[in-house]
Design a protein around this motif. Sequence first.
Motif, PDB file in Angstrom:
ATOM      1  N   THR A 116      11.888   0.469 -22.151  1.00  0.00           N
ATOM      2  CA  THR A 116      11.986  -0.658 -21.217  1.00  0.00           C
ATOM      3  C   THR A 116      12.083  -0.158 -19.790  1.00  0.00           C
ATOM      4  N   PHE A 117      12.866   0.867 -19.577  1.00  0.00           N
ATOM      5  CA  PHE A 117      13.002   1.451 -18.246  1.00  0.00           C
ATOM      6  C   PHE A 117      11.657   1.911 -17.697  1.00  0.00           C
ATOM      7  N   GLU A 118      10.901   2.651 -18.485  1.00  0.00           N
ATOM      8  CA  GLU A 118       9.631   3.188 -18.011  1.00  0.00           C
ATOM      9  C   GLU A 118       8.606   2.084 -17.761  1.00  0.00           C
ATOM     10  N   GLU A 119       8.552   1.099 -18.649  1.00  0.00           N
ATOM     11  CA  GLU A 119       7.606  -0.006 -18.476  1.00  0.00           C
ATOM     12  C   GLU A 119       7.931  -0.816 -17.229  1.00  0.00           C
ATOM     13  N   THR A 120       9.222  -1.094 -17.002  1.00  0.00           N
ATOM     14  CA  THR A 120       9.607  -1.890 -15.843  1.00  0.00           C
ATOM     15  C   THR A 120       9.408  -1.110 -14.550  1.00  0.00           C
ATOM     16  N   ARG A 121       9.670   0.175 -14.585  1.00  0.00           N
ATOM     17  CA  ARG A 121       9.439   0.988 -13.393  1.00  0.00           C
ATOM     18  C   ARG A 121       7.953   1.017 -13.029  1.00  0.00           C
ATOM     19  N   ASP A 122       7.097   1.127 -14.019  1.00  0.00           N
ATOM     20  CA  ASP A 122       5.651   1.108 -13.760  1.00  0.00           C
ATOM     21  C   ASP A 122       5.239  -0.228 -13.140  1.00  0.00           C
ATOM     22  N   PHE A 123       5.757  -1.312 -13.687  1.00  0.00           N
ATOM     23  CA  PHE A 123       5.445  -2.636 -13.149  1.00  0.00           C
ATOM     24  C   PHE A 123       5.906  -2.759 -11.702  1.00  0.00           C
ATOM     25  N   LEU A 124       7.158  -2.386 -11.435  1.00  0.00           N
ATOM     26  CA  LEU A 124       7.726  -2.582 -10.109  1.00  0.00           C
ATOM     27  C   LEU A 124       7.052  -1.685  -9.068  1.00  0.00           C
ATOM     28  N   THR A 125       6.641  -0.492  -9.486  1.00  0.00           N
ATOM     29  CA  THR A 125       5.945   0.411  -8.570  1.00  0.00           C
ATOM     30  C   THR A 125       4.649  -0.212  -8.077  1.00  0.00           C
ATOM     31  N   LYS A 126       3.998  -0.988  -8.913  1.00  0.00           N
ATOM     32  CA  LYS A 126       2.771  -1.680  -8.510  1.00  0.00           C
ATOM     33  C   LYS A 126       3.074  -3.000  -7.799  1.00  0.00           C
ATOM     34  N   TYR A 127       4.128  -3.671  -8.241  1.00  0.00           N
ATOM     35  CA  TYR A 127       4.437  -4.989  -7.696  1.00  0.00           C
ATOM     36  C   TYR A 127       4.807  -4.937  -6.219  1.00  0.00           C
ATOM     37  N   VAL A 128       5.449  -3.867  -5.769  1.00  0.00           N
ATOM     38  CA  VAL A 128       5.849  -3.800  -4.357  1.00  0.00           C
ATOM     39  C   VAL A 128       4.633  -3.886  -3.433  1.00  0.00           C
ATOM     40  N   ASN A 129       3.458  -3.475  -3.934  1.00  0.00           N
ATOM     41  CA  ASN A 129       2.246  -3.604  -3.124  1.00  0.00           C
ATOM     42  C   ASN A 129       1.880  -5.070  -2.887  1.00  0.00           C
ATOM     43  N   ILE A 130       2.174  -5.912  -3.866  1.00  0.00           N
ATOM     44  CA  ILE A 130       1.856  -7.336  -3.748  1.00  0.00           C
ATOM     45  C   ILE A 130       2.676  -7.986  -2.645  1.00  0.00           C
ATOM     46  N   LEU A 131       3.906  -7.523  -2.464  1.00  0.00           N
ATOM     47  CA  LEU A 131       4.781  -8.114  -1.454  1.00  0.00           C
ATOM     48  C   LEU A 131       4.231  -7.927  -0.045  1.00  0.00           C
ATOM     49  N   GLN A 139       0.793  -7.512   0.721  1.00  0.00           N
ATOM     50  CA  GLN A 139      -0.664  -7.502   0.581  1.00  0.00           C
ATOM     51  C   GLN A 139      -1.387  -8.139   1.765  1.00  0.00           C
ATOM     52  N   THR A 140      -0.687  -8.919   2.590  1.00  0.00           N
ATOM     53  CA  THR A 140      -1.298  -9.446   3.814  1.00  0.00           C
ATOM     54  C   THR A 140      -0.738  -8.691   5.020  1.00  0.00           C
ATOM     55  N   LYS A 141      -1.487  -8.688   6.103  1.00  0.00           N
ATOM     56  CA  LYS A 141      -1.031  -8.004   7.305  1.00  0.00           C
ATOM     57  C   LYS A 141       0.235  -8.645   7.862  1.00  0.00           C
ATOM     58  N   ASP A 142       0.315  -9.965   7.765  1.00  0.00           N
ATOM     59  CA  ASP A 142       1.510 -10.646   8.257  1.00  0.00           C
ATOM     60  C   ASP A 142       2.735 -10.258   7.438  1.00  0.00           C
ATOM     61  N   ALA A 143       2.588 -10.220   6.100  1.00  0.00           N
ATOM     62  CA  ALA A 143       3.707  -9.814   5.253  1.00  0.00           C
ATOM     63  C   ALA A 143       4.086  -8.360   5.503  1.00  0.00           C
ATOM     64  N   GLU A 144       3.082  -7.521   5.677  1.00  0.00           N
ATOM     65  CA  GLU A 144       3.346  -6.110   5.974  1.00  0.00           C
ATOM     66  C   GLU A 144       4.159  -5.974   7.263  1.00  0.00           C
ATOM     67  N   LEU A 145       3.813  -6.771   8.256  1.00  0.00           N
ATOM     68  CA  LEU A 145       4.544  -6.760   9.519  1.00  0.00           C
ATOM     69  C   LEU A 145       5.971  -7.246   9.313  1.00  0.00           C
ATOM     70  N   GLY A 146       6.129  -8.310   8.523  1.00  0.00           N
ATOM     71  CA  GLY A 146       7.461  -8.832   8.259  1.00  0.00           C
ATOM     72  C   GLY A 146       8.357  -7.809   7.572  1.00  0.00           C
ATOM     73  N   TYR A 147       7.818  -7.127   6.565  1.00  0.00           N
ATOM     74  CA  TYR A 147       8.601  -6.114   5.855  1.00  0.00           C
ATOM     75  C   TYR A 147       8.897  -4.916   6.758  1.00  0.00           C
ATOM     76  N   ALA A 148       7.985  -4.602   7.674  1.00  0.00           N
ATOM     77  CA  ALA A 148       8.234  -3.505   8.616  1.00  0.00           C
ATOM     78  C   ALA A 148       9.398  -3.846   9.546  1.00  0.00           C
ATOM     79  N   LEU A 149       9.482  -5.104   9.980  1.00  0.00           N
ATOM     80  CA  LEU A 149      10.616  -5.529  10.791  1.00  0.00           C
ATOM     81  C   LEU A 149      11.922  -5.425  10.008  1.00  0.00           C
ATOM     82  N   ASP A 150      11.880  -5.812   8.738  1.00  0.00           N
ATOM     83  CA  ASP A 150      13.077  -5.683   7.910  1.00  0.00           C
ATOM     84  C   ASP A 150      13.483  -4.225   7.741  1.00  0.00           C
ATOM     85  N   SER A 151      12.501  -3.346   7.569  1.00  0.00           N
ATOM     86  CA  SER A 151      12.806  -1.919   7.437  1.00  0.00           C
ATOM     87  C   SER A 151      13.447  -1.386   8.712  1.00  0.00           C
TER      88      SER A 151
END
Length: 442
Positions: free
Chosen positions: A380-395, A397-409
């Motif tokens: 379960t750990f390995e499967e969920t880690r694989d999923f989450l490693t890919k899912y963070v890209n979805i967060l 995926q747009t330039k506006d979202a990328e900018l928003g997450y950069a401000l949060d960082s």
Amino acid sequence: MRIKNFTSAFFILALAITPIFAQKRENASAKSMNSKIPTVFQPGKSPLVSFRIQFLNGSIDDPNSKEGLASLTAAMLAQGGSKDLTYEQIVERFYPLATGFGWQSDKEMTTFVGATHADNLPKYYALISQMLLEPGFRQEDFSRLKDEAINFLKTGLRQGNDEELGKERLYNIIYAGHPYQHHSRGTVSSLEKITLQDVKDFYRENYTQANLVIGLSGGFDTNFSNQMLTDFGKLPKGAKKMRKIGTPQLADGMKIDIVQRETRATAISLGFPIAVNRTMGKDYAALALVTAYFGQHRSSNSYLYGRLRELRGLNYGDYSYIEYFPRGMFQFAPDPNLARKQQIFQIWIRPVEPKNANFTLRAALYEYDKLVKNGLDQKTFEETRDFLTKYVNILTQTKDAELGYALDSKYYGIPNYTDYMKENLAKLTLADVNNAIKKHLA
């Protein structure tokens, strides 16, 4: 635990934990050569230019008995016109540009969001810059937006959105007596007391260079970004807010709050404060993995969804979170720029027939207890880690979202979010995840 004599209700369960919260905040270092205003500039070949203009003030800066002032001030800037143009005139000028201008005010930050085609950049910027730097503060706009805020709380939240009401009530309980206690839009009684002069005073005291971070993404050049820094450099310098926010003080044990409603379904929100945010790389990644496994938002593959909906057909969705996620019933991914120093672990069960509510709550607690007791297994750990490693890209995926997450960082003092998450996920072991469960969720 027995819950009796209910018809339609929200169950809001606050499990009391008194964590020792250690928050490390690094100062933003990326600054323009021509300005001391912190920036996140992401120039590129996109034909669009995205703006996220952020002021590090929010509802925790509301004066006593004036809760909602930060949010109402933001609304006045984004929906109240400028000194030279009424809001109606600005909307008319936005129309041929096929654009608009929005705002979001939370506990610790207020962000103004907009986008335009690069060809229209001078016209668009001329409008939004005067809205933020030369606000009109007209009485008719104030009355309209104040009424809208009151109606949102009275009708939109209390009467028209039972599930969001349940989630916000959970925060009210956990953060009672804390700066996070009241809804970011305020309270009805406090909004009724706010005057236009209060808005003007809040703007003057809080909309300063010291609180400002400018985010730009897309097809702009250095001439434009430098001009923007020059323009916003006309704001008062101000002083950086130095806040020390204490941890919520909850009595030991379990608290249940029932909000009686004349509805056909019951929403259940339960949770408790956790001493984890994005600055805590390994533990944050570990708990993000746990929530992805246990209750990934809008996923039919999560564990709790499988136990409550798939196996028993009790309700529509069963989710868990380690960060604030409003408006979850309308969207699949959280909005950026809701960064908070303190967060809660939350389970959201939606919606349940009243006759099944007691059993559903007990079942959710039973599954949660199993998670804390048993943790995850290696597969379960390995499967969920694989999923989450890919899912963070979805967060992002747009330039506006990328900018928003950069401000949060920048706010949290961490590297690029997707790289940061992938790096920490790659280092995680099963033992790390199960230790984080015991440390933060037990």
